[in-house]
Design a protein around this motif. Structure first.
Motif, mmCIF file in Angstrom:
data_model
loop_
_atom_site.group_PDB
_atom_site.id
_atom_site.type_symbol
_atom_site.label_atom_id
_atom_site.label_comp_id
_atom_site.label_asym_id
_atom_site.label_seq_id
_atom_site.Cartn_x
_atom_site.Cartn_y
_atom_site.Cartn_z
ATOM 1 N N ALA A 60 -5.181 -6.896 -9.582
ATOM 2 C CA ALA A 60 -5.295 -7.234 -8.164
ATOM 3 C C ALA A 60 -4.221 -6.560 -7.317
ATOM 4 O O ALA A 60 -4.523 -6.017 -6.237
ATOM 5 C CB ALA A 60 -5.222 -8.751 -8.006
ATOM 6 N N ILE A 61 -3.009 -6.568 -7.800
ATOM 7 C CA ILE A 61 -1.910 -6.012 -7.013
ATOM 8 C C ILE A 61 -2.051 -4.504 -6.853
ATOM 9 O O ILE A 61 -1.865 -3.965 -5.756
ATOM 10 C CB ILE A 61 -0.551 -6.415 -7.626
ATOM 11 C CG1 ILE A 61 -0.373 -7.934 -7.458
ATOM 12 C CG2 ILE A 61 0.596 -5.637 -6.984
ATOM 13 C CD1 ILE A 61 0.800 -8.524 -8.198
ATOM 14 N N GLN A 62 -2.432 -3.806 -7.903
ATOM 15 C CA GLN A 62 -2.620 -2.358 -7.799
ATOM 16 C C GLN A 62 -3.773 -2.029 -6.846
ATOM 17 O O GLN A 62 -3.677 -1.091 -6.051
ATOM 18 C CB GLN A 62 -2.866 -1.734 -9.172
ATOM 19 C CG GLN A 62 -2.789 -0.222 -9.145
ATOM 20 C CD GLN A 62 -1.455 0.299 -8.617
ATOM 21 O OE1 GLN A 62 -0.398 -0.058 -9.113
ATOM 22 N NE2 GLN A 62 -1.499 1.133 -7.587
ATOM 23 N N LEU A 63 -4.843 -2.796 -6.918
ATOM 24 C CA LEU A 63 -5.980 -2.595 -6.008
ATOM 25 C C LEU A 63 -5.526 -2.740 -4.554
ATOM 26 O O LEU A 63 -5.838 -1.892 -3.708
ATOM 27 C CB LEU A 63 -7.095 -3.599 -6.329
ATOM 28 C CG LEU A 63 -8.276 -3.630 -5.364
ATOM 29 C CD1 LEU A 63 -9.076 -2.336 -5.439
ATOM 30 C CD2 LEU A 63 -9.178 -4.815 -5.676
ATOM 31 N N LEU A 64 -4.777 -3.788 -4.275
ATOM 32 C CA LEU A 64 -4.311 -4.021 -2.907
ATOM 33 C C LEU A 64 -3.324 -2.938 -2.466
ATOM 34 O O LEU A 64 -3.387 -2.475 -1.328
ATOM 35 C CB LEU A 64 -3.681 -5.408 -2.783
ATOM 36 C CG LEU A 64 -4.657 -6.577 -3.001
ATOM 37 C CD1 LEU A 64 -3.915 -7.903 -2.990
ATOM 38 C CD2 LEU A 64 -5.780 -6.572 -1.988
ATOM 39 N N LYS A 65 -2.453 -2.504 -3.363
ATOM 40 C CA LYS A 65 -1.518 -1.421 -3.026
ATOM 41 C C LYS A 65 -2.270 -0.122 -2.721
ATOM 42 O O LYS A 65 -1.898 0.615 -1.804
ATOM 43 C CB LYS A 65 -0.512 -1.198 -4.155
ATOM 44 C CG LYS A 65 0.596 -2.218 -4.199
ATOM 45 C CD LYS A 65 1.588 -1.870 -5.300
ATOM 46 C CE LYS A 65 2.802 -2.758 -5.260
ATOM 47 N NZ LYS A 65 3.793 -2.395 -6.289
ATOM 48 N N ILE A 91 0.325 -3.296 10.940
ATOM 49 C CA ILE A 91 -0.157 -3.154 9.559
ATOM 50 C C ILE A 91 1.011 -2.782 8.639
ATOM 51 O O ILE A 91 1.142 -3.334 7.549
ATOM 52 C CB ILE A 91 -1.276 -2.095 9.464
ATOM 53 C CG1 ILE A 91 -2.500 -2.501 10.297
ATOM 54 C CG2 ILE A 91 -1.657 -1.821 8.007
ATOM 55 C CD1 ILE A 91 -3.219 -3.737 9.876
ATOM 56 N N GLU A 92 1.860 -1.858 9.066
ATOM 57 C CA GLU A 92 2.997 -1.450 8.234
ATOM 58 C C GLU A 92 3.939 -2.617 7.958
ATOM 59 O O GLU A 92 4.434 -2.768 6.841
ATOM 60 C CB GLU A 92 3.745 -0.284 8.883
ATOM 61 C CG GLU A 92 2.978 1.016 8.777
ATOM 62 C CD GLU A 92 3.598 2.168 9.550
ATOM 63 O OE1 GLU A 92 4.498 1.927 10.398
ATOM 64 O OE2 GLU A 92 3.171 3.318 9.334
ATOM 65 N N HIS A 93 4.171 -3.450 8.949
ATOM 66 C CA HIS A 93 5.017 -4.634 8.763
ATOM 67 C C HIS A 93 4.384 -5.584 7.740
ATOM 68 O O HIS A 93 5.046 -6.066 6.824
ATOM 69 C CB HIS A 93 5.215 -5.354 10.106
ATOM 70 C CG HIS A 93 5.759 -6.738 9.959
ATOM 71 N ND1 HIS A 93 7.098 -6.995 9.758
ATOM 72 C CD2 HIS A 93 5.136 -7.940 9.966
ATOM 73 C CE1 HIS A 93 7.267 -8.300 9.648
ATOM 74 N NE2 HIS A 93 6.102 -8.897 9.769
ATOM 75 N N HIS A 94 3.111 -5.823 7.892
ATOM 76 C CA HIS A 94 2.369 -6.719 6.997
ATOM 77 C C HIS A 94 2.394 -6.195 5.559
ATOM 78 O O HIS A 94 2.666 -6.936 4.619
ATOM 79 C CB HIS A 94 0.934 -6.854 7.512
ATOM 80 C CG HIS A 94 0.052 -7.685 6.651
ATOM 81 N ND1 HIS A 94 0.170 -9.048 6.551
ATOM 82 C CD2 HIS A 94 -0.973 -7.340 5.842
ATOM 83 C CE1 HIS A 94 -0.743 -9.509 5.713
ATOM 84 N NE2 HIS A 94 -1.454 -8.493 5.273
ATOM 85 N N VAL A 95 2.128 -4.918 5.394
ATOM 86 C CA VAL A 95 2.114 -4.285 4.069
ATOM 87 C C VAL A 95 3.493 -4.404 3.411
ATOM 88 O O VAL A 95 3.601 -4.741 2.232
ATOM 89 C CB VAL A 95 1.679 -2.802 4.182
ATOM 90 C CG1 VAL A 95 2.037 -2.008 2.946
ATOM 91 C CG2 VAL A 95 0.181 -2.719 4.470
ATOM 92 N N LYS A 96 4.530 -4.133 4.174
ATOM 93 C CA LYS A 96 5.894 -4.204 3.637
ATOM 94 C C LYS A 96 6.195 -5.615 3.123
ATOM 95 O O LYS A 96 6.723 -5.781 2.014
ATOM 96 C CB LYS A 96 6.894 -3.795 4.715
ATOM 97 C CG LYS A 96 8.324 -3.742 4.237
ATOM 98 C CD LYS A 96 9.246 -3.280 5.359
ATOM 99 C CE LYS A 96 10.680 -3.303 4.899
ATOM 100 N NZ LYS A 96 11.609 -2.962 5.975
#
Length: 157
Positions: free
Chosen positions: A3-8, A109-114
């Motif tokens: 899941a984490i790799q998919l989201l990354k 989006i960048e803030h959220h992703v970080k």
């Protein structure tokens, strides 16, 4: 894929699209429109699988700290998908206003992703075992493909 790799991977794809959009000029009307459609689809599919599958599993595995992060992430999705993105979609791609709104979306989006990658994903790795993350990833991939198929069918009508 877990899941984490998919989201990354999704994060990387959207960040690249947003960076490309940010580099366009007011003369690149067609390119801006195409990029915005791709961003919209990718964000929709991504937020759907996070909200339906990943976030609930993360919240359930954790405690108050994870619950707080869960609700914060949902609000960040709402800000991007329900507030900034609809305004951007209604903005003339040949305008400077479009450039400004595209920049705000990119920063949001960048803030959220970080936050997700530095905090939520690290916590998820310790709260959820590898098998669970793998199963979640498989469910998320299937659901993502469904969402994309539904989206394309709806846009074709």
């Amino acid at each position: 894929m877990d899941a984490i790799q998919l989201l990354k991977n999704d994060h990387q794809a959207v960040k690249e699209l947003l960076a490309e959009l940010a580099e366009t000029t007011t003369r690149a009307v067609k390119r801006r429109s195409t990029l915005l459609r791709e961003i919209h689809l990718n964000l929709h599919a991504h937020t759907t699988i996070e909200e339906e599958i990943f976030y609930p599993a993360y919240k359930e595995a954790g405690d108050k700290e994870q619950a707080k992060m869960y609700y914060e992430a949902l609000e960040e999705h709402r800000a991007a998908e329900d507030l900034v993105l609809p305004d951007l979609l209604q903005t003339d791609p040949s305008s400077e206003q479009f450039s400004g709104r595209a920049k705000v979306l990119k920063e949001l989006i960048e803030h959220h992703v970080k936050e997700e990658e530095q905090d939520m994903f690290k916590q998820a790795k310790s709260l959820l075992d590898k098998t669970t993350l793998q199963e979640l990833g498989e469910r998320m991939e299937r659901r993502k493909q469904e969402v994309i198929k539904e989206w394309k069918a709806a846009k074709a009508e």
